[in-house]
Write a protein that holds these residues in place. Structure first.
Motif, PDB file in Angstrom:
ATOM      1  N   UNK A  95       7.214  85.643 103.429  1.00 13.77           N
ATOM      2  CA  UNK A  95       6.970  87.027 103.835  1.00 13.77           C
ATOM      3  C   UNK A  95       6.798  87.153 105.357  1.00 13.77           C
ATOM      4  N   UNK A  96       6.581  86.039 106.017  1.00 16.39           N
ATOM      5  CA  UNK A  96       6.464  86.012 107.470  1.00 16.39           C
ATOM      6  C   UNK A  96       7.427  84.955 108.004  1.00 16.39           C
ATOM      7  N   UNK A  97       7.860  85.084 109.230  1.00 18.65           N
ATOM      8  CA  UNK A  97       8.807  84.145 109.813  1.00 18.65           C
ATOM      9  C   UNK A  97       8.207  82.766 110.055  1.00 18.65           C
ATOM     10  N   UNK A  98       6.892  82.648 110.009  1.00 16.42           N
ATOM     11  CA  UNK A  98       6.256  81.378 110.339  1.00 16.42           C
ATOM     12  C   UNK A  98       5.950  80.492 109.138  1.00 16.42           C
ATOM     13  N   UNK A  99       6.407  80.861 107.936  1.00 13.56           N
ATOM     14  CA  UNK A  99       6.118  80.058 106.746  1.00 13.56           C
ATOM     15  C   UNK A  99       7.376  79.792 105.924  1.00 13.56           C
ATOM     16  N   UNK A 100       7.372  78.649 105.219  1.00 16.08           N
ATOM     17  CA  UNK A 100       8.374  78.337 104.213  1.00 16.08           C
ATOM     18  C   UNK A 100       7.788  78.706 102.857  1.00 16.08           C
ATOM     19  N   UNK A 101       8.624  79.148 101.932  1.00 16.74           N
ATOM     20  CA  UNK A 101       8.180  79.407 100.564  1.00 16.74           C
ATOM     21  C   UNK A 101       8.567  78.233  99.674  1.00 16.74           C
ATOM     22  N   UNK A 161       4.416  75.195  88.315  1.00 17.03           N
ATOM     23  CA  UNK A 161       5.156  76.453  88.529  1.00 17.03           C
ATOM     24  C   UNK A 161       4.421  77.460  89.401  1.00 17.03           C
ATOM     25  N   UNK A 162       3.598  76.980  90.303  1.00 19.42           N
ATOM     26  CA  UNK A 162       2.859  77.865  91.207  1.00 19.42           C
ATOM     27  C   UNK A 162       3.623  78.025  92.522  1.00 19.42           C
ATOM     28  N   UNK A 163       3.777  79.259  92.991  1.00 22.04           N
ATOM     29  CA  UNK A 163       4.377  79.448  94.316  1.00 22.04           C
ATOM     30  C   UNK A 163       3.324  79.245  95.394  1.00 22.04           C
ATOM     31  N   UNK A 164       3.761  78.746  96.547  1.00 17.06           N
ATOM     32  CA  UNK A 164       2.856  78.616  97.700  1.00 17.06           C
ATOM     33  C   UNK A 164       3.671  78.607  98.959  1.00 17.06           C
ATOM     34  N   UNK A 165       2.998  78.754 100.084  1.00 14.91           N
ATOM     35  CA  UNK A 165       3.652  78.802 101.395  1.00 14.91           C
ATOM     36  C   UNK A 165       3.126  77.689 102.273  1.00 14.91           C
ATOM     37  N   UNK A 166       4.000  77.204 103.172  1.00 13.65           N
ATOM     38  CA  UNK A 166       3.643  76.151 104.110  1.00 13.65           C
ATOM     39  C   UNK A 166       3.988  76.649 105.506  1.00 13.65           C
ATOM     40  N   UNK A 167       3.050  76.520 106.425  1.00 11.12           N
ATOM     41  CA  UNK A 167       3.273  76.953 107.811  1.00 11.12           C
ATOM     42  C   UNK A 167       4.284  76.032 108.472  1.00 11.12           C
ATOM     43  N   UNK A 168       5.241  76.626 109.168  1.00  8.17           N
ATOM     44  CA  UNK A 168       6.246  75.836 109.884  1.00  8.17           C
ATOM     45  C   UNK A 168       5.607  75.169 111.083  1.00  8.17           C
ATOM     46  N   UNK A 169       6.136  74.003 111.444  1.00  6.25           N
ATOM     47  CA  UNK A 169       5.672  73.294 112.631  1.00  6.25           C
ATOM     48  C   UNK A 169       6.697  73.398 113.702  1.00  6.25           C
TER      49      UNK A 169
END
Length: 64
Positions: free
Chosen positions: A43-49, A56-64
Motif C-alpha cells: 500500500x506504500x512504496x516503501x514496503x514489499x507485500x 496464509x497470513x499476509x504481511x509487509x516488509x520494509x524495503x532496504x
C-alpha cells in the motif's frame, strides 16, 4: 546501517539489488521461511507485500 565498500562497489558496477542482498524473510506470525513475495509495492512504496505459505497470513516488509 551503512553499506559496506564491497556493496557500494557492486552497486556502482550495476549488479541487481537481488544479488547484492539475499535477505531472509520470515513470517512474523508463525516464524516460517516459506513465504512468497506477492507484490513489489504494498500500500506504500516503501514496503514489499508477502504471503506466508504455512499460515496464509499476509504481511509487509520494509524495503532496504
Amino acid at each position: 546501517m551503512e553499506p559496506t565498500p564491497e556493496t557500494l562497489g557492486r552497486i556502482v558496477e550495476g549488479v541487481p539489488a537481488e544479488e547484492i542482498e539475499q535477505r531472509k524473510v520470515e513470517c512474523p506470525w508463525c516464524d516460517s521461511q516459506a513465504v512468497e513475495k506477492v507484490s513489489e509495492y504494498g500500500p506504500h512504496l516503501m514496503v514489499y507485500s508477502y504471503l506466508c505459505r504455512s499460515c496464509n497470513s499476509p504481511f509487509e516488509v520494509i524495503k532496504r
